[in-house]
Design a protein around this motif. Structure first.
Motif, PDB file in Angstrom:
ATOM      1  N   VAL A 504       0.809  -1.053  -0.048  1.00  0.00           N
ATOM      2  CA  VAL A 504       0.021   0.077  -0.046  1.00  0.00           C
ATOM      3  C   VAL A 504       0.995   1.373   0.139  1.00  0.00           C
ATOM      4  O   VAL A 504       1.500   1.523   0.843  1.00  0.00           O
ATOM      5  CB  VAL A 504      -0.980   0.119   1.266  1.00  0.00           C
ATOM      6  CG1 VAL A 504      -1.738   1.234   1.154  1.00  0.00           C
ATOM      7  CG2 VAL A 504      -2.018  -1.317   1.172  1.00  0.00           C
ATOM      8  N   ASP A 508      -2.590   6.755  -4.497  1.00  0.00           N
ATOM      9  CA  ASP A 508      -3.002   6.006  -5.416  1.00  0.00           C
ATOM     10  C   ASP A 508      -2.519   6.322  -6.739  1.00  0.00           C
ATOM     11  O   ASP A 508      -1.800   7.497  -6.918  1.00  0.00           O
ATOM     12  CB  ASP A 508      -4.393   5.494  -4.948  1.00  0.00           C
ATOM     13  CG  ASP A 508      -5.347   6.847  -5.319  1.00  0.00           C
ATOM     14  OD1 ASP A 508      -4.676   7.752  -5.630  1.00  0.00           O
ATOM     15  OD2 ASP A 508      -6.606   6.789  -5.289  1.00  0.00           O
ATOM     16  N   THR A 514      -3.837   7.133   0.274  1.00  0.00           N
ATOM     17  CA  THR A 514      -4.398   5.955   0.736  1.00  0.00           C
ATOM     18  C   THR A 514      -4.835   5.617   2.123  1.00  0.00           C
ATOM     19  O   THR A 514      -5.606   4.880   2.569  1.00  0.00           O
ATOM     20  CB  THR A 514      -3.409   4.700   0.160  1.00  0.00           C
ATOM     21  OG1 THR A 514      -2.062   4.694   0.942  1.00  0.00           O
ATOM     22  CG2 THR A 514      -3.358   4.427  -1.374  1.00  0.00           C
ATOM     23  N   ILE A 534      -7.535  -1.868   3.810  1.00  0.00           N
ATOM     24  CA  ILE A 534      -7.330  -1.660   2.310  1.00  0.00           C
ATOM     25  C   ILE A 534      -6.514  -2.788   1.719  1.00  0.00           C
ATOM     26  O   ILE A 534      -6.666  -3.363   0.821  1.00  0.00           O
ATOM     27  CB  ILE A 534      -6.934  -0.128   2.179  1.00  0.00           C
ATOM     28  CG1 ILE A 534      -8.004   0.785   2.519  1.00  0.00           C
ATOM     29  CG2 ILE A 534      -6.590  -0.007   0.699  1.00  0.00           C
ATOM     30  CD1 ILE A 534      -7.520   1.946   2.620  1.00  0.00           C
ATOM     31  N   ASP A 749     -10.721   4.708  -3.974  1.00  0.00           N
ATOM     32  CA  ASP A 749     -10.961   3.663  -4.822  1.00  0.00           C
ATOM     33  C   ASP A 749     -12.606   3.552  -4.852  1.00  0.00           C
ATOM     34  O   ASP A 749     -13.212   3.174  -6.048  1.00  0.00           O
ATOM     35  CB  ASP A 749     -10.463   2.369  -4.223  1.00  0.00           C
ATOM     36  CG  ASP A 749     -10.788   1.182  -4.928  1.00  0.00           C
ATOM     37  OD1 ASP A 749     -10.387   1.445  -6.375  1.00  0.00           O
ATOM     38  OD2 ASP A 749     -11.207   0.061  -4.455  1.00  0.00           O
TER      39      ASP A 749
END
Length: 857
Positions: A504, A508, A514, A534, A749
């Motif tokens: 991660v 992003d 994120t 996530i 997302d």
């Protein structure tokens, strides 16, 4: 068993020589061992066949082929083309069997890994590129081992200078072991002796021999006992590996036995000659020793010193005589060397003279032949000459045709083998790729489980953090230390410690953070839990959901409205396709006017719009969690300013409304081009949203809040009753959701998936997802029984949603039916009610103003 003699190309500097080697295939390790002879006990080297590829080039010569390993290329040569093709085909088959066996996972592996491999390891190749080559028994197998090794031009040519110690061990062993075998007229690969009396070696004695050899193997560096034990083991292993070798040896024809006996006779004859020479040398040494002994005896037996002195003088005279004779011989040797040198120079001169005479003679013969041919041509008939030339040319052409046919056959064979090799290597690569994919999936599942465990651990710490005021001081300190340690976990350290499939990153693909950067210290642990959730969801859905979805999108060419496309858009558009699909959705309902955007920009540069000041105030507050807008110097800030100013001139009725900056910013991130982002903003405001949604009164936005409360009461009655019990006005939370389509409310997302469906289906999607968000967290909200805590939870609870697939299923499956007609009717009803209320307020306001005016100052 695959074994036989092959010539191996040895390269020592610029010198390349062919050396005969005995090759033997080891099935357990998939290696091709090579020895100098079939009787050797220790190999000179090995070739790893499991990772090798094979090649045969006709231009290299008949029987020549190559084995290419990652570290080296081995060039080998068989005695015939048939033997070469047999070796290549057998090596291909053995490589496939070994790799196919090795590719299977051990028992106990996860079902996820084993299922894809179940039908793969038993695949049978039905495509026979190369017909099965008949076994050349004269060059491969036991019969080849019984024949003598191929002879080389010189004795030293076949010796491996790279492995002197191995050569010495094999030579010593052959000398010692061959004496026993010669007595029985057998060679090292005839195991009749071991097969006829296998029970002679008692198991206890064999164990003692092996134990004694194991002790000496650790202490003796020369390995004198090891070759013997290796021979016993090799004999027993070969005995078990060649069932029926006794019957094969009995069926040998007389020609083979005669050749073996002749070879043994030659060997014995050479040994006898060497023994005779040794006996002669020993005789001479014995005579010299006896003479020395006699002189010494005379010296010892002499009675007087005078006699002894006379003997010594005699010896001195003999020594002087020998010295003079030696000097004379040395002088004679020098004279002979000088004479030899003169004769050599004279011979060289004679050779040069003879060579000159031969060249002259050759030149004369060529002149004579040329004159003869010229005379023959002049005297012969022109027609006969033409016929002769035609016959010769035809003969040459026939020869060329035959050669070309041979070349065609050779290249056909080469092409068949190369096709077979390419096909098998492709199958091996596919098998390895599928194994790697299965392992990656297994690793992703394990990492997802690990993230879940870490998330649960952090959740427990968070619960303890909330209960710290009621804990003892020591326990509270321990909880605090654990939380600090958990917050210091760094993704970079995890990447260094182990393999990370889907790390991660901080941002992003579109620049969104994120992990949320909460300013409150107590919420940092919450952010860490969210980051792990996530990562866990991405790992679990990467291969199972995301890859099949991406494959379906890749298969779509031209975009056309359909139920399948609607389903795909609801599932989320992949990053690589999102820009193209968004442009298509905008252009369907809002056709861009060429040059219109540029004219609006010119107008905004020439005339200042009244909303310009408010736009400048809102620019720094746009998408603060995105790196492309977080700084006043970010490159997208000027583009966003121009888009908002152009829209304010394009739609004077609205001008600018707070919230439009976030809509335009998301459009810029995805579409990148500012003109495309402008038309996307126009499409949202003027086509998707109802009229007056962004007017000064925001009347339609207020209508949607009342409609949403109706739907909330119908779809989630328990939750709505809970809100009414504690007097929670959800519109304080949801009003901003509808105004900016969840921007700054959901993680990036999920936000972009919502926008995918929103741009295709309209505002109904916002109602669906708003209800789904409350449904997603319904149980958590129902457990809270304080209005202040409920408001605090509703402030950030959308950021805790990390499972986009679950939220999508709730929005489009669990909340059905959700007809658009019902939505329009509810909007119409609440609009009338709101208009009546506003009209009543206006009347009250007018009456109040009139009353104040009548009362006077």
């Amino acid at each position: 068993k695959l074994c036989g003699y092959l010539n191996k190309l040895g390269i020592k500097g610029p010198i390349k020589t062919w050396k005969s080697r005995w090759f033997f295939y080891d099935e357990n390790k998939c290696r091709l061992l090579y020895y100098r002879t079939a009787q050797d006990i220790n190999p000179l080297g090995s070739i790893d066949v499991s990772s090798a590829s094979f090649d045969c080039k006709m231009e290299n010569g008949e029987g020549v082929f190559e084995i290419r390993t990652p570290s080296r290329v081995f060039t080998l040569k068989a005695i015939s083309k048939q033997a070469m093709m047999y070796w290549l085909q057998q090596l291909q088959m053995r490589r496939w069997e070994f790799c196919n066996t090795q590719s299977r996972f051990p028992v106990g592996s996860s079902q996820l890994v084993n299922e894809p491999l179940t039908g793969r390891t038993n695949v049978v190749d039905n495509e026979d590129f190369l017909p099965l080559v008949k076994t050349p028994t004269e060059a491969v197998g036991l019969k080849a081992a019984s024949l003598p090794a191929p002879q080389t031009s010189t004795a030293l040519q076949n010796i491996s200078l790279k492995h002197p110690w191995t050569e010495i061990q094999n030579t010593v062993y052959n000398i010692c072991g061959s004496k026993q075998l010669w007595g029985n007229n057998e060679n090292v690969f005839s195991f009749d002796e071991f097969q006829e009396h296998p029970e002679n070696m008692d198991e206890k004695q064999e164990a003692e021999v092996e134990a004694d050899c194991a002790v000496k193997e650790g202490t003796l560096e020369d390995g004198r006992m090891e070759p013997r034990l290796n021979w016993i083991r090799k004999a027993r292993w070969m005995n078990s590996g060649f069932p029926g070798s006794e019957e094969l040896s009995r069926e040998k024809n007389s020609v083979d036995k005669v050749s073996v006996l002749q070879q043994q006779i030659l060997t014995l004859t050479e040994e006898v000659k060497s023994q005779k020479e040794l006996v002669k040398l020993l005789h001479k040494a014995l005579e010299a020793a006896q003479q020395e002994k006699r002189v010494s005896s005379m010296y010892l037996t002499a009675a007087e010193d005078k006699d002894r002195l006379e003997l010594v003088r005699h010896k001195v005279r003999q020594i002087a005589d020998l010295t003079s004779r030696l000097e004379a011989l040395e002088q004679e040797k020098k004279e002979l060397e000088q004479i030899l040198t003169l004769r050599d120079s004279h011979i060289q001169e004679l050779k040069e003279h003879v060579q000159l005479l031969m060249e002259k003679n050759h030149a004369k013969q060529e002149v004579i032949m040329a004159l003869t041919e010229q005379m023959a041509r002049e005297l012969s008939d022109p027609l006969q000459e033409a016929n002769t030339i035609t016959v010769e040319a035809l003969y040459k052409q026939q020869e060329e045709i035959e050669h070309l046919k041979d070349d065609i056959d050779a290249y056909k064979t080469q092409n068949q083998f190369l096709n077979s090799e390419i096909h098998q290597v492709t199958r091996l690569w596919t098998s390895v790729a599928e194994n790697e994919k299965a392992l990656l999936m297994k690793c992703a599942c394990l990492q997802a489980r690990n993230c879940q465990m870490e998330s649960k651990y952090l959740t427990v710490l968070r619960k303890l953090q909330e209960a710290v005021p009621g804990l003892p001081i020591s326990h509270a300190e321990l909880v605090k230390n654990l939380i600090q340690e958990a917050l210091q976990w760094d993704v970079k350290e995890e990447a260094e410690e182990g393999f990370n499939l889907n790390p991660v990153s901080e941002y992003d693909e579109y620049g969104f953070m994120t992990v949320p950067d909460y300013e409150i210290e107590d919420w940092k642990l919450l952010a860490k839990i969210q980051a792990l959730e996530i990562k866990s969801n991405k790992l679990r859905s990467q291969e199972i959901v995301e890859k099949p979805l991406r494959d379906r999108w890749n298969s779509i060419g031209e975009l056309n409205p359909s139920a399948e496309l609607k389903s795909l858009i609801r599932s989320g558009i992949p990053v690589e396709h999102r820009q193209r699909v968004w442009r298509w959705m905008v252009s369907r309902h809002c056709s861009p006017v060429p040059g219109h955007y540029q004219r609006l920009l010119e107008q905004s540069r020439s005339t200042e719009h009244p909303a310009c000041r408010q736009i400048e105030l809102d620019l720094p507050r746009t998408l603060t969690n995105n790196k492309h807008f977080s700084s006043p110097t970010s490159h997208l800030i000027p583009k966003l300013r121009r888009v908002l100013l152009a829209f304010s001139w394009h739609n004077p009725a609205i001008g600018y409304c707070q919230g439009l900056n976030r809509l335009a910013a998301v459009a810029l991130l995805v579409l990148e081009d500012e003109e495309s982002a402008f038309w996307c903003l126009v499409y949202i405001v003027e086509n998707l949203m109802p009229a007056d949604y962004y007017s000064d009164t925001l009347i339609t936005s207020q209508v949607d809040q009342r409609v949403f409360k109706d739907f909330l009461s119908e779809k989630l009655p328990r939750l709505m009753a809970h809100f009414e019990q504690y007097r929670i006005d959800v519109s304080l939370i949801t009003f901003n959701w509808f105004l900016v389509a969840f921007v700054d409310s959901l993680v990036s997302d999920i936000l972009l998936r919502v926008w995918d469906a929103f741009l295709y289906e309209g505002t109904k999607v916002i109602f669906r997802y708003a209800l789904a968000i409350f449904k997603y967290n319904e149980e958590e909200i129902l457990r809270i029984h304080d209005s202040v805590e409920i408001y605090q939870y509703l402030r950030f609870f959308t950021r805790m949603i990390v499972d986009g697939r679950k939220l999508m299923n709730i929005a489009f499956n669990d909340l059905n039916p959700f007809p658009m007609k019902l939505l329009r009717n509810r909007r119409s009803m609440h609009r009338e009610e709101l208009d009546a209320e506003l009209c009543e307020l206006e009347q009250i306001k007018a009456a109040y103003v009139k009353e104040r005016a009548e009362q006077g100052p």
